[in-house]
Design a protein around this motif. Structure first.
Motif, PDB file in Angstrom:
ATOM      1  N   ARG A   1       0.825  -1.212   0.000  1.00  0.00           N
ATOM      2  CA  ARG A   1       0.000   0.000   0.000  1.00  0.00           C
ATOM      3  C   ARG A   1       0.861   1.265   0.000  1.00  0.00           C
ATOM      4  O   ARG A   1       0.518   2.265  -0.641  1.00  0.00           O
ATOM      5  CB  ARG A   1      -0.966  -0.012   1.186  1.00  0.00           C
ATOM      6  CG  ARG A   1      -2.078  -1.038   1.050  1.00  0.00           C
ATOM      7  CD  ARG A   1      -3.153  -0.851   2.110  1.00  0.00           C
ATOM      8  NE  ARG A   1      -4.206  -1.849   1.974  1.00  0.00           N
ATOM      9  CZ  ARG A   1      -5.213  -1.768   1.108  1.00  0.00           C
ATOM     10  NH1 ARG A   1      -5.296  -0.728   0.291  1.00  0.00           N
ATOM     11  NH2 ARG A   1      -6.134  -2.718   1.052  1.00  0.00           N
ATOM     12  N   ILE A   2       1.969   1.234   0.721  1.00  0.00           N
ATOM     13  CA  ILE A   2       2.876   2.386   0.698  1.00  0.00           C
ATOM     14  C   ILE A   2       3.449   2.564  -0.702  1.00  0.00           C
ATOM     15  O   ILE A   2       3.556   3.688  -1.220  1.00  0.00           O
ATOM     16  CB  ILE A   2       3.987   2.212   1.741  1.00  0.00           C
ATOM     17  CG1 ILE A   2       3.398   2.266   3.155  1.00  0.00           C
ATOM     18  CG2 ILE A   2       5.064   3.282   1.580  1.00  0.00           C
ATOM     19  CD1 ILE A   2       4.386   1.962   4.255  1.00  0.00           C
ATOM     20  N   ALA A   3       3.813   1.448  -1.338  1.00  0.00           N
ATOM     21  CA  ALA A   3       4.324   1.534  -2.718  1.00  0.00           C
ATOM     22  C   ALA A   3       3.259   2.085  -3.658  1.00  0.00           C
ATOM     23  O   ALA A   3       3.556   2.907  -4.539  1.00  0.00           O
ATOM     24  CB  ALA A   3       4.790   0.155  -3.186  1.00  0.00           C
ATOM     25  N   LEU A   4       2.002   1.676  -3.480  1.00  0.00           N
ATOM     26  CA  LEU A   4       0.924   2.176  -4.333  1.00  0.00           C
ATOM     27  C   LEU A   4       0.756   3.686  -4.186  1.00  0.00           C
ATOM     28  O   LEU A   4       0.513   4.403  -5.159  1.00  0.00           O
ATOM     29  CB  LEU A   4      -0.384   1.469  -3.985  1.00  0.00           C
ATOM     30  CG  LEU A   4      -0.513   0.020  -4.467  1.00  0.00           C
ATOM     31  CD1 LEU A   4      -1.695  -0.661  -3.797  1.00  0.00           C
ATOM     32  CD2 LEU A   4      -0.662  -0.029  -5.985  1.00  0.00           C
ATOM     33  N   LEU A   5       0.897   4.169  -2.952  1.00  0.00           N
ATOM     34  CA  LEU A   5       0.830   5.614  -2.730  1.00  0.00           C
ATOM     35  C   LEU A   5       1.937   6.327  -3.491  1.00  0.00           C
ATOM     36  O   LEU A   5       1.695   7.334  -4.176  1.00  0.00           O
ATOM     37  CB  LEU A   5       0.945   5.907  -1.228  1.00  0.00           C
ATOM     38  CG  LEU A   5       1.160   7.381  -0.856  1.00  0.00           C
ATOM     39  CD1 LEU A   5      -0.091   8.193  -1.161  1.00  0.00           C
ATOM     40  CD2 LEU A   5       1.547   7.523   0.606  1.00  0.00           C
ATOM     41  N   ILE A   6       3.148   5.817  -3.375  1.00  0.00           N
ATOM     42  CA  ILE A   6       4.292   6.459  -4.020  1.00  0.00           C
ATOM     43  C   ILE A   6       4.159   6.424  -5.531  1.00  0.00           C
ATOM     44  O   ILE A   6       4.481   7.393  -6.234  1.00  0.00           O
ATOM     45  CB  ILE A   6       5.596   5.791  -3.566  1.00  0.00           C
ATOM     46  CG1 ILE A   6       5.756   5.889  -2.046  1.00  0.00           C
ATOM     47  CG2 ILE A   6       6.805   6.420  -4.252  1.00  0.00           C
ATOM     48  CD1 ILE A   6       6.825   4.977  -1.471  1.00  0.00           C
ATOM     49  N   PHE A   7       3.656   5.309  -6.063  1.00  0.00           N
ATOM     50  CA  PHE A   7       3.459   5.192  -7.516  1.00  0.00           C
ATOM     51  C   PHE A   7       2.328   6.091  -8.024  1.00  0.00           C
ATOM     52  O   PHE A   7       2.149   6.245  -9.229  1.00  0.00           O
ATOM     53  CB  PHE A   7       3.164   3.741  -7.899  1.00  0.00           C
ATOM     54  CG  PHE A   7       4.381   2.864  -7.966  1.00  0.00           C
ATOM     55  CD1 PHE A   7       5.475   3.209  -8.743  1.00  0.00           C
ATOM     56  CD2 PHE A   7       4.435   1.670  -7.257  1.00  0.00           C
ATOM     57  CE1 PHE A   7       6.589   2.391  -8.823  1.00  0.00           C
ATOM     58  CE2 PHE A   7       5.554   0.843  -7.324  1.00  0.00           C
ATOM     59  CZ  PHE A   7       6.636   1.210  -8.103  1.00  0.00           C
TER      60      PHE A   7
ATOM     61  N   GLY B   1      -2.578   5.314  -5.191  1.00  0.00           N
ATOM     62  CA  GLY B   1      -3.390   5.568  -4.008  1.00  0.00           C
ATOM     63  C   GLY B   1      -3.252   4.471  -2.975  1.00  0.00           C
ATOM     64  O   GLY B   1      -3.192   3.279  -3.310  1.00  0.00           O
ATOM     65  N   VAL B   2      -3.225   4.859  -1.724  1.00  0.00           N
ATOM     66  CA  VAL B   2      -2.949   3.913  -0.643  1.00  0.00           C
ATOM     67  C   VAL B   2      -4.081   2.908  -0.449  1.00  0.00           C
ATOM     68  O   VAL B   2      -3.877   1.831   0.135  1.00  0.00           O
ATOM     69  CB  VAL B   2      -2.666   4.699   0.660  1.00  0.00           C
ATOM     70  CG1 VAL B   2      -3.940   5.303   1.245  1.00  0.00           C
ATOM     71  CG2 VAL B   2      -1.976   3.834   1.692  1.00  0.00           C
ATOM     72  N   HIS B   3      -5.289   3.226  -0.933  1.00  0.00           N
ATOM     73  CA  HIS B   3      -6.428   2.318  -0.754  1.00  0.00           C
ATOM     74  C   HIS B   3      -6.733   1.506  -2.010  1.00  0.00           C
ATOM     75  O   HIS B   3      -7.768   0.840  -2.085  1.00  0.00           O
ATOM     76  CB  HIS B   3      -7.667   3.107  -0.333  1.00  0.00           C
ATOM     77  CG  HIS B   3      -7.522   3.754   1.019  1.00  0.00           C
ATOM     78  ND1 HIS B   3      -7.298   3.043   2.177  1.00  0.00           N
ATOM     79  CD2 HIS B   3      -7.535   5.068   1.375  1.00  0.00           C
ATOM     80  CE1 HIS B   3      -7.198   3.871   3.200  1.00  0.00           C
ATOM     81  NE2 HIS B   3      -7.331   5.108   2.738  1.00  0.00           N
ATOM     82  N   ALA B   4      -5.820   1.528  -2.985  1.00  0.00           N
ATOM     83  CA  ALA B   4      -6.001   0.706  -4.191  1.00  0.00           C
ATOM     84  C   ALA B   4      -5.781  -0.765  -3.852  1.00  0.00           C
ATOM     85  O   ALA B   4      -5.360  -1.125  -2.748  1.00  0.00           O
ATOM     86  CB  ALA B   4      -5.041   1.164  -5.274  1.00  0.00           C
ATOM     87  N   ASP B   5      -6.072  -1.625  -4.808  1.00  0.00           N
ATOM     88  CA  ASP B   5      -5.932  -3.071  -4.607  1.00  0.00           C
ATOM     89  C   ASP B   5      -4.477  -3.421  -4.320  1.00  0.00           C
ATOM     90  O   ASP B   5      -3.602  -3.220  -5.179  1.00  0.00           O
ATOM     91  CB  ASP B   5      -6.410  -3.797  -5.867  1.00  0.00           C
ATOM     92  CG  ASP B   5      -6.373  -5.312  -5.720  1.00  0.00           C
ATOM     93  OD1 ASP B   5      -5.926  -5.813  -4.674  1.00  0.00           O
ATOM     94  OD2 ASP B   5      -6.776  -5.996  -6.682  1.00  0.00           O
ATOM     95  N   PRO B   6      -4.153  -3.953  -3.116  1.00  0.00           N
ATOM     96  CA  PRO B   6      -2.752  -4.250  -2.789  1.00  0.00           C
ATOM     97  C   PRO B   6      -2.162  -5.386  -3.611  1.00  0.00           C
ATOM     98  O   PRO B   6      -0.945  -5.617  -3.556  1.00  0.00           O
ATOM     99  CB  PRO B   6      -2.805  -4.609  -1.296  1.00  0.00           C
ATOM    100  CG  PRO B   6      -4.210  -5.075  -1.070  1.00  0.00           C
ATOM    101  CD  PRO B   6      -5.063  -4.262  -1.999  1.00  0.00           C
TER     102      PRO B   6
ATOM    103  N   LEU C   1      -2.106  -5.330  -6.824  1.00  0.00           N
ATOM    104  CA  LEU C   1      -1.600  -4.747  -8.073  1.00  0.00           C
ATOM    105  C   LEU C   1      -0.078  -4.800  -8.185  1.00  0.00           C
ATOM    106  O   LEU C   1       0.448  -5.173  -9.237  1.00  0.00           O
ATOM    107  CB  LEU C   1      -2.104  -3.305  -8.213  1.00  0.00           C
ATOM    108  CG  LEU C   1      -3.589  -3.125  -8.548  1.00  0.00           C
ATOM    109  CD1 LEU C   1      -3.958  -1.638  -8.535  1.00  0.00           C
ATOM    110  CD2 LEU C   1      -3.902  -3.719  -9.915  1.00  0.00           C
ATOM    111  N   PRO C   2       0.669  -4.420  -7.150  1.00  0.00           N
ATOM    112  CA  PRO C   2       2.131  -4.465  -7.293  1.00  0.00           C
ATOM    113  C   PRO C   2       2.656  -5.864  -7.583  1.00  0.00           C
ATOM    114  O   PRO C   2       3.582  -6.028  -8.386  1.00  0.00           O
ATOM    115  CB  PRO C   2       2.639  -3.944  -5.940  1.00  0.00           C
ATOM    116  CG  PRO C   2       1.522  -3.115  -5.399  1.00  0.00           C
ATOM    117  CD  PRO C   2       0.276  -3.803  -5.861  1.00  0.00           C
TER     118      PRO C   2
END
Length: 726
Positions: A479-485, A488-493, A495-496
């Motif tokens: 989730r932290i990586a999704l935020l940085i990318f 968004g922090v609440h996107a599907d975890p 995905l990465p």
């Protein structure tokens, strides 16, 4: 009551455990007698699994700083706070303004092995710090220059060697380090039983030294000179192995090493090391004469002034005596998730200093900056100043030198996130603490430590207990990586993970040496295990690895399902000679005399003419401790100053001493023992109440690896004046 199997995540031995589970919690642990790697061995750390798993001090929910206080909030609120605080820093200063500190426990978790690097890559930051520059980085630098790969560790073949030489390590207590070996005590006893020899070189008579056939006790920090003298004798007495034991065609630089060693005859280093010249010659002769021998060094050889030179010379001796890449010597493990061996060919090689730290200009080493530089990168104003910090299972305030400066620096930091289960000396400064679940609720596969295993194996432990309504550590980092990318922090975890899988397989199908060359990526993705992203990634790595099924090309090969069907693990046999596969130097050969190491020998030669007066400080391992993140009660697990009786008598020490070093002073109970040589004192690492790093200002680093010098530090010791009566 039920039982379940688990790989112990506490130390590098990675023993198999059988857990007892009652009412939804772990209540006990014993060794798994059927484990293919540890065969039932267990130590006090593993036996304490239930207590650690259910530790009442472990955080169960996230904390967010509000009005200056850390308060528990929901996970949604915590991730919102991460998005707000870190998002603001990223928007104003960019990802390069964020530092990342990675602690030792990351080597023991799936999340640390797979997801921490994802966060670093997303940030694009060069301000990466870890426990490596407080531990083994000199070893990595030496291997990088020798082999072209700083992660190509050769480990002692404990089950077959005839002469094991241990320098600056105490594996009977540590359970081994940079050598993943369950039941190290049993392996040493087996060595003696088959007529082998154990030599230990250490300023203290440790438990390992007490078991040795021969114990040499040099002055701390002089290992590199001692080892160079051994190399001198090997050349001087024509003891270098014929054809280097069969690898001479892959080695260059022998004559250059011969020339360098000419300046280090035993007679010239004896006074500096405080080891008799005859003993040094005997050591060289016995290593050379053994049918097989393995020289193995650890923190006593790395966290010193000449840590990289000493680490290099250990490998030089293994090479010259014909013991590198041979059974009974030191061998390169082959992990099940390593890249499939490719045909030998020149590589890109290894270099340091691709960038430098902003304040002191420390060179980058293996994509890291020294931990000792973290405080100044935060508290020194100017272009590139760190505005935020993410710590992942790390406690640098306690484990790095000059923790007081780092404490002040963290207090003034713009924003800080800690992924950590405890409120400690470092995390108490965080704006958000995201605690991962306990080990029983986490998966376990040794991505890192299987690269150091004395016997190749593959074992996987799914979570033993279900998550109690919280995200696991892989999701936290995703989730932290999704935020940085920017997703968004609440996107599907998930995905990465899917992005990593697709990217890796796209690269593989385009590689003519890959077992899946030319195949369809979507077809391969569809073959992966159905489950959490980390299991799908593990399945992919196993299938593509050296023992894998190649996505169906070898039906007998490894897959995740095969590991799930073998809960005690899969034995993959002992390491085998494979040096050509390992080499990544531009020449395609082992560079025995790399220029940076050759250049630093001048500094070592000059050091032979000086000798520090007074007492020298060394650390020590304890069986019931693990660095700065675990201290079990009981036994001999005490934070004391060990000192020789002669030194204690001269100083008038009885109960408590004041110890002063370059960075400060501390009060500590005195333990008088003849188990440590005169002129040396010892304090264990990682204790908050008498933090040994308080004595160290962090100014002295091994220049080739930027590793803090933690051993061989001059200190002053005095008795505490008694309190006047009345």
């Amino acid at each position: 009551m039920t039982t379940d199997l688990r790989i112990c995540p506490i130390c590098e031995a990675t023993c198999g455990l059988t857990l007892t589970i009652e009412d939804g919690r772990v209540t006990g642990a014993r060794g798994d007698a059927e484990d293919v790697f540890s065969a039932g061995f267990i130590c006090p750390k593993g036996a304490s699994f239930a207590e650690l798993d259910g530790d009442p001090h472990r955080l169960t929910g996230p904390l967010v700083r509000r009005d200056g206080q850390l308060v528990e909030v929901s996970w949604t609120e915590a991730f919102d706070a991460v998005a707000e605080g870190l998002g603001a820093v990223l928007a104003e200063h960019g990802g390069k303004s964020v530092g990342v500190y990675v602690g030792n426990p990351n080597a023991h978790t799936v999340a640390g092995a797979l997801y921490g690097s994802m966060v670093i890559k997303a940030l694009g930051t060069r301000s990466v710090f870890s426990a490596s520059t407080l531990d083994q980085m000199p070893k990595q630098v030496a291997l990088g220059h020798l082999l072209g790969n700083p992660f190509a560790f050769a480990v002692p073949d404990l089950d077959r060697t005839e002469h094991l030489v241990i320098i600056g390590a105490n594996p009977l207590v540590s359970n081994g380090s940079l050598a993943t070996a369950p039941d190290f005590p049993g392996k040493l006893k087996a060595l003696r039983k088959r007529g082998g020899k154990l030599t230990v070189i250490d300023p203290a008579r440790t438990r390992t030294a007490a078991l040795a056939d021969w114990h040499l006790a040099p002055r701390p920090g002089t290992d590199a000179a001692l080892l160079f003298a051994v190399v001198h004798v090997l050349f001087d007495e024509d003891l270098v192995a014929e054809d280097l034991g069969g690898i001479a065609a892959h080695v260059r630089g022998v004559d250059e090493v011969r020339t360098l060693a000419a300046d280090f005859p035993p007679e010239a280093v004896a006074a500096y090391c405080d080891i008799a010249a005859d003993d040094i010659r005997t050591l060289a002769r016995e290593i050379a004469a053994a049918r097989s021998a393995a020289v193995y060094g650890r923190m006593g050889t790395t966290t010193v002034e000449f840590g990289t030179v000493g680490s290099w010379l250990i490998e030089v001796i293994n090479v010259l005596t014909g013991n590198l890449d041979r059974p009974g010597g030191v061998l390169f493990p082959l992990s099940a998730t390593a890249a499939k061996p490719r045909p030998p060919r020149p590589g890109r090689g290894f270099a340091t200093g691709r960038w430098h730290s902003r304040v002191s200009g420390h060179p980058e080493v293996a994509s890291e900056l020294p931990a000792a530089a973290l405080a100044e990168e935060i508290d020194t104003p100017g272009d590139g100043q760190l505005k935020a910090l993410i710590t992942i299972a790390g406690n640098p305030v306690l484990s790095a030198p000059d923790g007081e400066r780092l404490t002040r620096a963290l207090a003034g930091l713009g924003f800080m996130i800690s992924i950590d289960p405890y409120l400690n000396a470092t995390t108490r400064h965080a704006d958000v603490i995201l605690p991962p679940p306990p080990p029983s609720q986490s998966p376990h596969y040794d991505f890192v430590l299987n690269n150091l295993a004395v016997r190749n194996n593959a074992r996987y432990s799914p979570p033993v207990l279900p998550l109690d309504g919280r995200p696991d550590e892989t999701e936290i980092l995703a989730r932290i990586a999704l935020l940085i990318f920017g997703v968004g922090v609440h996107a599907d975890p998930a995905l990465p993970d899917e992005q990593v899988i697709r990217g890796a397989l796209t690269k593989e199908v385009a590689d003519p040496d890959s077992p899946v060359a030319g195949r369809d990526v979507d077809e391969l993705i569809a073959m992966l295990a159905i489950g959490p992203g980390y299991e799908r990634r593990l399945d992919m790595m196993l299938r593509l690895g050296p023992y894998g099924d190649g996505f169906g090309a070898d039906p007998a090969g490894l897959t995740l399902q095969r590991l799930l069907d073998a809960p005690h693990g899969v034995d993959l046999g002992p390491p085998r000679p494979r040096l050509p596969e390992v080499l990544r130097t531009p020449s395609g050969q082992l560079e025995l005399a790399p220029l940076p190491l050759v250049a630093d020998t001048l500094r070592l030669r000059e050091a032979l003419d000086r000798r520090a007066d007074g007492l020298l400080l060394i650390g020590r391992r304890q069986l019931r401790s693990n660095n700065s993140w675990m201290h079990l009660p009981g036994g001999t697990n005490r934070c004391t100053l060990q000192i020789h009786p002669d030194d204690a008598a001269e100083l008038g020490l009885t109960d408590v001493a004041v110890v002063k070093g370059p960075g400060g002073e501390l009060l500590i109970p005195v333990e008088v023992t003849d188990g440590i040589r005169p002129g040396v004192v010892s304090i264990p690492h990682g204790w908050a109440e008498a933090n040994v790093n308080r004595l160290n200002d962090g100014s002295v680093l091994d220049p080739l690896s930027s590793t803090s010098v933690l051993n061989g530090i001059p200190v002053e010791v005095s008795a505490v004046d008694p309190v006047p009566s009345g």
